[in-house]
Motif scaffolding. Sequence first.
Motif, short mmCIF file in Angstrom:
data_model
loop_
_atom_site.label_atom_id
_atom_site.label_comp_id
_atom_site.label_asym_id
_atom_site.label_seq_id
_atom_site.Cartn_x
_atom_site.Cartn_y
_atom_site.Cartn_z
N ASN A 166 6.92 72.92 21.61
CA ASN A 166 6.49 71.50 20.63
C ASN A 166 5.44 70.78 21.53
O ASN A 166 4.55 71.56 22.49
CB ASN A 166 7.72 70.87 20.64
CG ASN A 166 8.46 70.38 22.01
OD1 ASN A 166 7.82 70.30 23.23
ND2 ASN A 166 9.64 70.63 22.06
N ALA A 167 5.13 69.74 21.06
CA ALA A 167 3.76 68.95 21.46
C ALA A 167 4.06 68.63 22.99
O ALA A 167 2.81 68.64 23.96
CB ALA A 167 3.66 67.76 20.87
N THR A 168 5.20 68.47 23.65
CA THR A 168 5.36 68.29 25.00
C THR A 168 5.29 69.26 25.94
O THR A 168 4.93 69.29 27.07
CB THR A 168 6.76 67.54 25.20
OG1 THR A 168 7.73 68.55 25.01
CG2 THR A 168 6.92 66.43 24.32
N ASN A 169 5.19 70.71 25.27
CA ASN A 169 5.31 71.85 26.29
C ASN A 169 4.27 72.89 26.00
O ASN A 169 3.99 73.81 26.70
CB ASN A 169 6.52 72.47 26.35
CG ASN A 169 7.22 72.88 25.17
OD1 ASN A 169 6.35 73.17 24.17
ND2 ASN A 169 8.48 72.96 24.96
N ALA A 170 3.41 72.58 24.81
CA ALA A 170 2.54 73.52 24.63
C ALA A 170 1.29 73.66 25.32
O ALA A 170 0.85 74.72 25.68
CB ALA A 170 1.96 73.07 23.26
N ALA A 171 0.89 72.57 26.13
CA ALA A 171 -0.23 72.64 26.91
C ALA A 171 0.30 73.72 28.26
O ALA A 171 -0.47 74.39 28.72
CB ALA A 171 -0.44 71.44 27.56
N ALA A 172 1.61 73.50 28.61
CA ALA A 172 2.03 74.30 29.80
C ALA A 172 1.94 75.94 29.43
O ALA A 172 1.62 76.70 30.13
CB ALA A 172 3.30 74.02 30.11
N VAL A 173 2.21 76.13 28.05
CA VAL A 173 2.51 77.44 27.53
C VAL A 173 0.85 77.91 27.45
O VAL A 173 0.57 79.16 27.73
CB VAL A 173 3.07 77.56 26.13
CG1 VAL A 173 3.03 79.13 25.62
CG2 VAL A 173 4.42 76.87 26.24
N ARG A 174 -0.06 77.39 27.00
CA ARG A 174 -1.16 77.62 26.91
C ARG A 174 -2.06 77.75 28.38
O ARG A 174 -2.58 78.63 28.59
CB ARG A 174 -2.33 76.57 26.39
CG ARG A 174 -3.79 76.73 26.17
CD ARG A 174 -4.72 75.91 25.99
NE ARG A 174 -6.13 76.29 25.81
CZ ARG A 174 -7.06 75.54 25.69
NH1 ARG A 174 -6.91 74.44 25.65
NH2 ARG A 174 -8.50 75.99 25.60
N ALA A 175 -1.75 76.85 29.34
CA ALA A 175 -1.95 77.07 30.82
C ALA A 175 -1.58 78.37 31.30
O ALA A 175 -2.25 79.04 32.11
CB ALA A 175 -1.61 75.84 31.50
N ALA A 176 -0.34 78.95 30.81
CA ALA A 176 0.19 80.12 31.48
C ALA A 176 -0.58 81.27 30.90
O ALA A 176 -0.38 82.40 31.48
CB ALA A 176 1.71 80.25 30.92
N GLY A 177 -1.14 81.37 29.83
CA GLY A 177 -2.13 82.28 29.33
C GLY A 177 -2.09 82.70 27.83
O GLY A 177 -2.50 83.60 27.34
N ALA A 178 -1.20 81.83 27.17
CA ALA A 178 -0.98 82.21 25.69
C ALA A 178 -2.20 81.71 24.87
O ALA A 178 -2.86 80.46 25.06
CB ALA A 178 0.29 81.58 25.11
N ASP A 179 -2.68 82.56 24.00
CA ASP A 179 -3.66 82.49 23.27
C ASP A 179 -3.27 81.45 21.99
O ASP A 179 -4.04 80.69 21.41
CB ASP A 179 -4.60 83.52 22.74
CG ASP A 179 -5.00 84.55 23.78
OD1 ASP A 179 -5.96 83.84 24.54
OD2 ASP A 179 -4.53 85.25 24.11
N ALA A 180 -1.98 81.59 21.30
CA ALA A 180 -1.53 80.96 20.24
C ALA A 180 0.09 80.65 20.62
O ALA A 180 0.85 81.26 21.53
CB ALA A 180 -1.70 81.79 19.00
N VAL A 181 0.47 79.57 19.90
CA VAL A 181 1.76 79.13 20.01
C VAL A 181 2.65 79.55 18.55
O VAL A 181 1.92 78.83 17.70
CB VAL A 181 2.10 78.01 20.65
CG1 VAL A 181 1.89 78.05 22.05
CG2 VAL A 181 1.34 76.99 19.86
#
Length: 206
Positions: A166-181
Motif C-alpha cells: 500500500n502507500a505506506t510501504n511501497a517506497a520500502a519495496v521499491r528501495a529493496a529493488g522491485a521495479d513494480a508493485v
Amino acid sequence: MAGVIAGLYVITDSAQQAVADAIRGGAQVVQYRDKSADTVRRKEAADALARLCRGAGVCFIVNDDVALAAAVGADGVHLGQDDSSVAAARAQLGSRAIVGVSCYNSLERAADAVAAGADYAGADYVAFGSVYPSPTKPQAVRAPLSLFAEARALTDRPLVAIGGINATNAAAVRAAGADAVAVIDGVFGADNVEAAAAAIAKQFND
C-alpha cells in the motif's frame, strides 16, 4: 502494444470503473484475474478491460488463461506454478507477448523462468510475494524484501512485488529493488481508488 512492467500494477476481477480510476491515478499495468467458471462473463469482462487499457495506453495482462489472453488481444499473460509453461504461452500468444511468472519466494523458479530455451525467450518479468501479510491471500508464502537484491543478481528482467502493498510501504519495496508493485486491496479496497493509486504510483515517479 503497451509493454512496460514498472510502477503500479493493479489486479482486478473486472470492476471497470474502479480500474479506470486506478489508471487515472497512475496504474501502468492492469491484470485481470478471475478464477470463476463463468467463461461468458470472463470473456466479456476481459474484452472490456482490454479496450479500456488499450485506449489508455496501459499494459493489459490476463492471469493464468492463455486462451483468454489470445481471444481478447491482451498484451500478455501471467502464469502461476500450476499454469502453462512460458514456452507454451509464447507458442500461443506470439513472440511479442509479455509473459510474467509467479516465483513466490523461489530464486530457483525465477532463474528457470527467465532462462531462454531453444525456441523461446524466457519470462519478461518475475513476481515475488507475499512481501507483507495479504488480506487477499492470508496463507500465501512470504517472500522477504532481501530476495529482490538476490534476484537482481540473476536477471535484468523487471521484478514485481506482490502482497500487502500500500502507500505506506511501497517506497520500502521499491528501495529493496522491485521495479513494480502488484496491488489489489491497497488500491481497490480504498474509498478513493484514484487517490490510493496515485499515492503508490508516485513512489515510482522520481
